[in-house]
Design a protein around this motif. Structure first.
Motif, PDB file in Angstrom:
ATOM      1  N   ARG A  58      41.375 -45.846 -12.168  1.00 15.97           N
ATOM      2  CA  ARG A  58      39.917 -45.991 -12.292  1.00 15.97           C
ATOM      3  C   ARG A  58      39.494 -46.336 -13.724  1.00 15.97           C
ATOM      4  O   ARG A  58      39.966 -45.756 -14.686  1.00 15.97           O
ATOM      5  CB  ARG A  58      39.144 -44.740 -11.850  1.00 15.97           C
ATOM      6  N   SER A 109      32.419 -47.172 -12.224  1.00 16.28           N
ATOM      7  CA  SER A 109      31.022 -46.858 -12.561  1.00 16.28           C
ATOM      8  C   SER A 109      30.066 -47.819 -11.861  1.00 16.28           C
ATOM      9  O   SER A 109      29.002 -47.417 -11.397  1.00 16.28           O
ATOM     10  CB  SER A 109      30.801 -46.931 -14.074  1.00 16.28           C
ATOM     11  N   GLN A 126      28.231 -45.435  -9.352  1.00 11.36           N
ATOM     12  CA  GLN A 126      26.897 -45.117  -9.885  1.00 11.36           C
ATOM     13  C   GLN A 126      25.922 -46.276  -9.631  1.00 11.36           C
ATOM     14  O   GLN A 126      24.725 -46.046  -9.464  1.00 11.36           O
ATOM     15  CB  GLN A 126      26.980 -44.789 -11.387  1.00 11.36           C
TER      16      GLN A 126
HETATM   17  P1  TYD Z   1      39.384 -38.116  -8.248  1.00 10.09           P
HETATM   18  O1  TYD Z   1      39.702 -36.805  -7.612  1.00 10.09           O
HETATM   19  O2  TYD Z   1      40.198 -38.531  -9.446  1.00 10.09           O
HETATM   20  O3  TYD Z   1      39.365 -39.243  -7.151  1.00 10.09           O
HETATM   21  P2  TYD Z   1      40.404 -40.363  -6.806  1.00 10.09           P
HETATM   22  O4  TYD Z   1      41.735 -39.681  -6.601  1.00 10.09           O
HETATM   23  O5  TYD Z   1      39.835 -40.996  -5.575  1.00 10.09           O
HETATM   24  O6  TYD Z   1      40.413 -41.314  -7.982  1.00 10.09           O
HETATM   25  O7  TYD Z   1      37.847 -38.074  -8.621  1.00 10.09           O
HETATM   26  C1  TYD Z   1      37.235 -39.061  -9.314  1.00 10.09           C
HETATM   27  C2  TYD Z   1      35.902 -39.324  -8.660  1.00 10.09           C
HETATM   28  O8  TYD Z   1      35.004 -39.856  -9.631  1.00 10.09           O
HETATM   29  C3  TYD Z   1      35.995 -40.353  -7.548  1.00 10.09           C
HETATM   30  O9  TYD Z   1      35.221 -39.919  -6.448  1.00 10.09           O
HETATM   31  C4  TYD Z   1      35.330 -41.583  -8.136  1.00 10.09           C
HETATM   32  C5  TYD Z   1      34.390 -41.032  -9.136  1.00 10.09           C
HETATM   33  N1  TYD Z   1      34.084 -41.914 -10.275  1.00 10.09           N
HETATM   34  C6  TYD Z   1      32.780 -42.393 -10.432  1.00 10.09           C
HETATM   35  O10 TYD Z   1      31.915 -42.110  -9.594  1.00 10.09           O
HETATM   36  N2  TYD Z   1      32.477 -43.164 -11.521  1.00 10.09           N
HETATM   37  C7  TYD Z   1      33.405 -43.475 -12.477  1.00 10.09           C
HETATM   38  O11 TYD Z   1      33.087 -44.182 -13.466  1.00 10.09           O
HETATM   39  C8  TYD Z   1      34.735 -42.977 -12.313  1.00 10.09           C
HETATM   40  C9  TYD Z   1      35.792 -43.285 -13.340  1.00 10.09           C
HETATM   41  C10 TYD Z   1      35.042 -42.192 -11.196  1.00 10.09           C
END
Ligand code: TYD
Length: 210
Positions: free
Chosen positions: A96, A101, A105
């Motif tokens: 990610r 974002s 978002q």
């Molecule tokens: P995580 O448990 O790491 O999820 P995944 O294993 O699916 O990556 O949780 C990260 C969460 O944060 C995921 O639901 C996505 C969200 N996220 C955002 O909403 N905006 C962002 O900029 C980032 C980096 C992550």
């Protein structure tokens, strides 16, 4: 001056990114030192911000607060982890980055994508991955996978409505359409070995074949 290779990995929740990354590591290691990291988090300050963002008790968090926390975590991660790894010439795999974002978002929460582009640029000084692997999966299938594998370890974003997750996927598909050179879509509904094989083929063609 960037010397390494910067690959980000994106997708809706439950697309299986983490399993694929784990399986790509030995193949990448044939071509250099590999560094893997994740957002939000990856370094101690950003991991603390992560705890604040994802805490299931923080149901009252405002959408713009949420965005700014992700952006703050990104900045710290960039300075402490991403830039040093690239300057050292490493192969950097980030779970990610900027597109999350925009998808979550922006499309998910409904904040203005142009504001998010600006904030991403501010946080990263304009650094963009060389390649982004986008793991695409039907939203309900992805959420069902999470329910199976994580038990009760559910974070604040996982608790959101199906509608939000559907908008997130649409967001990713829209980014993909706009930046087809940087993002490559991989069908994450396939068996894991096939997903890994597809991802590897994209990486190999892009960086290691001449
Ligand atoms: P995580 O448990 O790491 O999820 P995944 O294993 O699916 O990556 O949780 C990260 C969460 O944060 C995921 O639901 C996505 C969200 N996220 C955002 O909403 N905006 C962002 O900029 C980032 C980096 C992550």
């Amino acid at each position: 001056m960037q010397k390494g290779i910067f690959i980000s990995v994106e997708g809706p929740d439950g697309a299986g990114k983490t399993s694929v990354i784990t399986q790509l590591l030995p193949r990448l290691a044939d071509y250099g030192k590999v560094v893997t990291t994740r957002e939000p988090g990856g370094v101690p300050i950003a991991e603390k911000i992560r705890e604040v963002i994802l805490n299931p008790e923080h149901t009252g968090m405002d959408d713009k607060t949420e965005l700014l926390l992700y952006i703050a975590a990104r900045r710290q991660h960039l300075k402490e982890r991403i830039e040093p790894a690239l300057e050292a010439g490493n192969i950097l795999l980030v779970d990610r980055f900027i597109d999350s974002s925009v998808a979550y978002q922006g499309f998910g929460r409904g904040l203005n994508p142009a504001d998010i582009d600006w904030l991403n640029h501010f946080a990263t000084d304009g650094l963009v991955p060389d390649l982004t692997l986008y793991f695409d999966i039907d939203v309900e299938e992805g959420l069902a996978r999470i329910a199976q594998t994580r038990g009760h370890e559910v974070n604040r974003l996982d608790m959101e409505s199906l509608g939000l997750h559907q908008r997130v996927r649409e967001g990713y598909l829209s980014i993909l359409n706009k930046q087809p050179d940087r993002l490559v879509k991989i069908d994450a509904s396939q068996p894991l070995e096939q997903v890994v094989a597809d991802a590897w083929s994209v990486i190999e063609t892009r960086f290691f074949k001449d």
